[in-house]
Write an enzyme that holds these catalytic residues in place. Structure first.
Site, mmCIF file in Angstrom:
data_model
loop_
_atom_site.group_PDB
_atom_site.id
_atom_site.type_symbol
_atom_site.label_atom_id
_atom_site.label_comp_id
_atom_site.label_asym_id
_atom_site.label_seq_id
_atom_site.Cartn_x
_atom_site.Cartn_y
_atom_site.Cartn_z
ATOM 1 C CE1 TYR A 22 2.732 5.344 -3.292
ATOM 2 C CE2 TYR A 22 1.428 3.467 -4.007
ATOM 3 C CZ TYR A 22 2.632 3.996 -3.618
ATOM 4 O OH TYR A 22 3.743 3.188 -3.553
ATOM 5 N N GLY A 23 -2.875 9.060 -3.473
ATOM 6 C CA GLY A 23 -4.143 9.582 -4.001
ATOM 7 C C GLY A 23 -4.020 10.802 -4.889
ATOM 8 C CB CYS B 242 -9.850 4.712 0.368
ATOM 9 S SG CYS B 242 -8.305 5.210 1.164
ATOM 10 C CB THR B 243 -6.893 -0.048 1.908
ATOM 11 O OG1 THR B 243 -5.799 0.817 1.592
ATOM 12 C CG2 THR B 243 -7.193 -0.943 0.740
ATOM 13 C CG HIS B 244 -6.131 5.163 4.727
ATOM 14 N ND1 HIS B 244 -5.414 4.740 3.654
ATOM 15 C CD2 HIS B 244 -5.256 5.796 5.549
ATOM 16 C CE1 HIS B 244 -4.150 5.112 3.808
ATOM 17 N NE2 HIS B 244 -4.034 5.750 4.949
ATOM 18 C CD GLU C 60 -1.672 7.476 6.682
ATOM 19 O OE1 GLU C 60 -0.676 7.584 7.410
ATOM 20 O OE2 GLU C 60 -1.901 6.504 5.938
ATOM 21 C CG ASP D 297 -1.774 1.227 1.394
ATOM 22 O OD1 ASP D 297 -2.400 1.609 0.395
ATOM 23 O OD2 ASP D 297 -1.829 1.823 2.476
ATOM 24 C CB SER D 298 0.115 4.803 -0.474
ATOM 25 O OG SER D 298 -0.985 4.817 0.411
ATOM 26 C CB CYS E 69 -3.084 0.844 -2.334
ATOM 27 S SG CYS E 69 -3.143 2.601 -2.722
HETATM 28 N N1 DGL Z 1 -4.888 3.432 0.896
HETATM 29 C C1 DGL Z 1 -4.956 4.218 -0.304
HETATM 30 C C2 DGL Z 1 -6.090 3.702 -1.201
HETATM 31 O O1 DGL Z 1 -6.690 2.655 -0.950
HETATM 32 C C3 DGL Z 1 -5.207 5.687 -0.088
HETATM 33 C C4 DGL Z 1 -4.184 6.490 0.605
HETATM 34 C C5 DGL Z 1 -3.331 7.317 -0.306
HETATM 35 O O2 DGL Z 1 -3.796 8.313 -0.893
HETATM 36 O O3 DGL Z 1 -2.162 6.959 -0.399
HETATM 37 O O4 DGL Z 1 -6.405 4.339 -2.187
#
Ligand code: DGL
Length: 265
Positions: A40-41, A184-186, A152, A8-9, A71
């Site tokens: 990464y978004g 989004c995995t967050h 985060e 993931d990022s 991610c």
């Molecule tokens: N966990 C990332 C996703 O599922 C998002 C976080 C990021 O922007 O890096 O898109």
């Protein structure tokens, strides 16, 4: 037995790693969080692809039998390229396809919402894959840019997170939906806040279990399941800070030993 590689990022993908650990307790996991390049978004497709290739190199070196892109932003930007790049060295999987298949089964001819990063939403990847199903599903997407950084920073299940979430969910774009994909995995960390907003009126779809079950099915169908009871999990990050180490526990729901692995030196 060879481990499952997950990346993931940053640490958000640990929500997926946690589900994988629960569904597949005999599998060892090698996790890589690209904390040096988080988020990464809002990165370009080319940048995310170059990070993904380097991370795949590391996970192949670790003899991973599967590389799971945990991610959505990286799944949208780099899955096809990573699959080509890795070739027969490992099976590359993403977090979008299993969710799309689930939506196709459960919500034909319905209207479904999606929240995710700018990268994921603007890529239209969910829209394209859902359209390809031909099941008459209407998708309403909204980029919720503040949510991943907010999580985060540890803002979950409190007044601040609730008002930001409520602001996004009341957007006209997300009205009249019957289910909402947490793209989004967050976001599993704020699932409770989101459910509180809807108060049971719609289904809130957390991808982590769907993805873990899909991985299990793949391993079973290909006789790749580990039968060993002794497992070893490794967690690497490309930039180490104390706050990452602390948040890791929040996302993985248990103490982990986070190791610094500088991919870019
Ligand atoms: N966990 C990332 C996703 O599922 C998002 C976080 C990021 O922007 O890096 O898109």
């Amino acid at each position: 037995m060879n481990p499952i590689g997950i990346f993931d990022s940053g640490i958000g993908g640990l929500t997926v790693a946690h589900a994988v650990k629960k569904v597949l307790p005999n599998e060892s996991i090698v996790y890589f969080g690209d904390t040096a390049h988080l988020p990464y978004g809002d990165k370009s497709t080319a940048a995310i692809q170059s990070y993904a290739v380097k991370i795949c190199d590391l996970l192949i070196k670790q003899n991973c039998k599967v590389i799971l892109i945990a991610c959505n932003s990286a799944s949208a930007a780099a899955y096809e390229l990573a699959k080509e790049y890795v070739g027969s060295k490992a099976k590359v999987m993403n977090v979008i396809d299993p969710v799309v298949a689930y939506i196709g089964e459960k919500y034909p001819n319905k209207t479904v919402g999606l929240i995710g990063t700018q990268k994921t939403v603007n890529s239209n990847v969910y829209q394209k894959k859902i359209d390809r199903l031909g099941k008459g599903i209407q998708l309403k997407s909204l980029a919720t840019k503040l949510l991943a950084p907010m999580i985060e920073e540890g803002f979950c299940n409190n007044n601040i997170s609730q008002s930001i979430i409520y602001n996004y969910l009341s957007d006209v774009q997300l009205q009249s939906i019957e289910a909402l994909i947490l793209g989004c995995t967050h976001y599993p960390l704020i699932k409770k806040d989101i459910e509180l907003y809807y108060n049971g009126a719609i289904d809130v779809i957390d991808a982590s279990n769907i993805v873990a079950e899909d991985l299990k099915k793949y391993l079973q169908q290909n006789q790749l399941e580990s039968v060993e009871s002794k497992v070893e999990h490794k967690f690497f990050v490309s930039d180490y800070t104390k706050s990452f180490a602390e948040s890791t526990k929040l996302f993985f729901r248990e103490e982990v030993n986070l190791q610094y692995y500088p991919l870019w030196e």
